[in-house]
Scaffold this active site. Structure first.
Site, short mmCIF file in Angstrom:
data_model
loop_
_atom_site.label_atom_id
_atom_site.label_comp_id
_atom_site.label_asym_id
_atom_site.label_seq_id
_atom_site.Cartn_x
_atom_site.Cartn_y
_atom_site.Cartn_z
N HIS A 57 0.95 -1.17 0.08
CA HIS A 57 0.06 0.08 -0.01
C HIS A 57 0.91 1.28 0.01
O HIS A 57 1.20 1.65 1.14
CB HIS A 57 -0.99 0.03 1.35
CG HIS A 57 -1.88 -1.14 1.29
ND1 HIS A 57 -3.06 -1.12 1.02
CD2 HIS A 57 -1.55 -2.49 1.94
CE1 HIS A 57 -3.89 -2.44 1.53
NE2 HIS A 57 -2.66 -3.22 1.98
N PHE A 58 1.02 1.78 -1.16
CA PHE A 58 2.07 2.84 -1.19
C PHE A 58 1.21 4.26 -1.06
O PHE A 58 2.05 5.38 -1.33
CB PHE A 58 2.86 2.83 -2.61
CG PHE A 58 4.07 2.09 -2.51
CD1 PHE A 58 4.42 1.15 -1.38
CD2 PHE A 58 4.97 1.71 -3.51
CE1 PHE A 58 5.38 0.35 -1.33
CE2 PHE A 58 5.97 0.92 -3.71
CZ PHE A 58 6.27 0.13 -2.44
N ARG A 59 -0.12 4.29 -0.73
CA ARG A 59 -0.70 5.43 -0.43
C ARG A 59 -0.90 6.66 -1.34
O ARG A 59 -1.15 7.86 -0.98
CB ARG A 59 -0.12 6.12 0.92
CG ARG A 59 0.19 5.07 2.01
CD ARG A 59 -1.05 4.38 2.53
NE ARG A 59 -0.91 3.49 3.70
CZ ARG A 59 -1.64 2.55 4.05
NH1 ARG A 59 -2.83 2.22 3.28
NH2 ARG A 59 -1.64 1.77 5.28
N HIS A 211 -2.55 -12.76 2.95
CA HIS A 211 -2.28 -12.90 4.42
C HIS A 211 -3.05 -13.84 5.31
O HIS A 211 -3.67 -13.30 6.23
CB HIS A 211 -2.26 -11.43 5.14
CG HIS A 211 -3.30 -10.53 4.67
ND1 HIS A 211 -4.80 -11.03 4.57
CD2 HIS A 211 -3.44 -9.39 4.37
CE1 HIS A 211 -5.54 -10.13 4.38
NE2 HIS A 211 -4.98 -9.00 4.17
N ASP A 277 2.34 -7.21 2.63
CA ASP A 277 1.23 -6.12 3.08
C ASP A 277 1.69 -4.81 3.79
O ASP A 277 1.28 -4.48 5.04
CB ASP A 277 0.16 -7.06 4.08
CG ASP A 277 -1.13 -6.05 4.25
OD1 ASP A 277 -1.32 -5.21 3.55
OD2 ASP A 277 -1.78 -6.47 5.07
N HIS A 281 1.69 3.41 8.27
CA HIS A 281 0.83 4.91 8.85
C HIS A 281 1.77 5.52 9.72
O HIS A 281 2.94 4.94 10.19
CB HIS A 281 -0.16 4.35 9.84
CG HIS A 281 -1.47 3.40 9.28
ND1 HIS A 281 -2.28 4.03 8.32
CD2 HIS A 281 -1.63 2.00 9.07
CE1 HIS A 281 -3.07 3.12 7.87
NE2 HIS A 281 -2.75 1.85 8.45
C1 NCD Z 1 -4.39 -2.09 5.29
C2 NCD Z 1 -4.12 -0.51 5.07
O1 NCD Z 1 -3.51 0.25 5.97
O2 NCD Z 1 -4.33 -0.05 4.02
N1 NCD Z 1 -4.33 -2.23 6.55
C3 NCD Z 1 -4.19 -3.42 7.20
O3 NCD Z 1 -4.27 -3.72 8.46
N2 NCD Z 1 -3.62 -4.58 6.57
C4 NCD Z 1 -6.00 -2.04 4.91
C5 NCD Z 1 -6.29 -3.44 4.79
O4 NCD Z 1 -5.74 -3.93 3.60
O5 NCD Z 1 -6.86 -4.16 5.63
ZN ZN Z 2 -3.27 -5.04 2.55
#
Ligand code: NCD
Ligand code: ZN
Length: 411
Positions: A57-59, A211, A277, A281
């Site tokens: 997740h590169f946001r 996951h 994954d 944050h």
């Molecule tokens: C993911 C995220 O922060 O984008 N967080 C996570 O706990 N894996 C969201 C998600 O894919 O559930």
């Molecule tokens: Zn994810």
């Protein structure tokens, strides 16, 4: 040859002294001795295919204060990952072809490594998205059973792989949580087990389960036509880890028994791949447990940690290469992850003696922390993508935008 890379090559389960010849970014030959315009001799060091992280997740766009495509992909390159597959929960959500194309433009301009992009499977444009995306993502807890089956059917027709987050919200408990143990109680093992059972029983092609975290899920995965993934945090961390809100993640961290069952399943191939994954944050968002955002970073530490565990034989090198490099490429139709003629020349080089204690200040993610502080890792000394040196001597050697979209299925 444009370039010849020489050293101890990982080839089909063996380590053999030899040369990789590269032309136009692709592996042209693998031989004992090769001549080239340029030569990189790595001596006794180990050369293997670079990793493919199928879950990051590169946001970007929307949450670039946490990470952006340049910081995320730089972090990947330093961790020996030549290709990342980025999830669609950016802002706006990637559920239309227009949004997809905009995000593709952003990633093309910023990425240091090759990349694929997921589209959201909860979309009205699945047919169109299926022509351009690398794969689809389904958040199963967002959907009722009818919608879930309908979307899986539509996606099956596109031929693209669908990565499924398998948790059934009917088994979640509404409660205030103040520690990792509470959080596990709120999203119990059963929630994952029951959703994976449901998905497997729908009997769809090209389903990849993200996951895996619960020991009960593992039996369901045996001989049933889906592929599956485990993260380093679900292998190595649990509710007794001293992480507090930083360790809040979906699916939740569970128990040491779950950790050990996941290691077994990864070693014996019941679980196919390892992906990070990577869900960065900021530390600000990881303060008070109940309010904390779920997710942990990991794209840079996945392969180094797995390489460290090959040294004490917790897992074999061949399982690691298969789970981090070869198999993710196969599942998503990429021409990567293998040292063989015709593959993209994506190589990483290790000095296995050179292990490091991981700390956040050596990593490149914008979020500035890691759940693997003080774990050991062996980081690559060189990352080569399509025949270009991308990282060497702890320095990035290409410009942002070097990374290419790798989403087309190869014949
Ligand atoms: C993911 C995220 O922060 O984008 N967080 C996570 O706990 N894996 C969201 C998600 O894919 O559930
Ligand atoms: Zn994810």
């Amino acid at each position: 040859m444009d370039l010849v890379v020489e050293g101890n090559l990982y080839l089909k389960g063996e380590i053999i002294k030899g040369c990789v010849g590269i032309e136009d970014g692709k592996i042209k030959a693998v031989k004992k001795i090769l001549k080239g315009d340029e030569k990189l001799d790595f001596g006794e060091k180990l050369i293997m295919p670079a990793g493919v992280d199928a879950h990051v997740h590169f946001r970007d766009p929307g949450f670039t204060y946490k990470e952006d495509f340049s910081t995320g992909s730089m972090s990947a390159a330093f961790g020996g990952i030549s290709c990342v597959l980025d999830m669609p929960n950016t802002k706006p959500k990637v559920n239309t072809a227009n949004v997809f194309k905009e995000k593709l433009g952003i990633a093309k301009g910023k990425s240091y490594v090759d990349f694929g992009l997921y589209a959201d499977g909860n979309s009205d444009e699945i047919e169109n998205l299926g022509k351009i995306c690398t794969g689809f993502k389904i958040y199963s807890y967002e959907m009722d059973d009818n919608l879930l089956e309908k979307k899986l059917n539509e996606i099956e027709k596109t031929g693209k792989t669908v990565a499924v987050h398998g948790e059934d919200k009917n088994f979640f408990r509404e409660m205030k949580t103040s520690n990792l143990s509470d959080y596990l109680h709120s999203r119990p093992n059963e929630a994952e087990e029951k959703m994976i059972q449901k998905i497997v029983s729908m009997n769809k092609k090209n389903v990849h389960i993200c996951h895996i975290s619960a020991k009960e899920s593992i039996n369901i995965l045996k001989n049933n036509g889906v592929t599956s993934e485990v993260t380093p945090h679900h292998l190595l961390l649990n509710i007794d880890s001293d992480l507090g809100p930083k360790g809040k993640v979906n699916p939740p961290l569970r128990t040491e028994k779950d950790n050990e069952a996941l290691w077994d399943a990864l070693r014996n191939g019941t679980i196919d791949i390892v992906a990070s994954d990577h869900a960065p944050h900021t530390l600000e968002e990881k303060q008070e447990f109940d309010d904390a955002s779920p997710g942990v970073p990991g794209v840079e530490t996945t392969l180094p940690i797995m390489m460290y565990f090959t040294k004490n034989e917790k897992i074999s090198l061949s399982r690691v290469v298969n789970a981090v490099c070869e198999k993710p490429s196969e599942i998503f139709g990429l021409n990567k992850g293998k040292i063989k003629e015709g593959s993209d020349a994506d190589l990483i080089v290790f000095d296995l003696k050179n292990e490091k204690k991981i700390s956040a200040n050596m990593l490149h993610s914008k979020c500035g922390w890691t759940p693997f502080e003080n774990f050991h890792g062996v980081f690559p000394v060189c990352t080569i993508i399509r025949g270009e040196i991308v990282v060497e001597n702890n320095e990035i050697m290409v410009n942002p935008g070097f990374g290419k979209f790798a989403g087309e299925k190869y014949a």
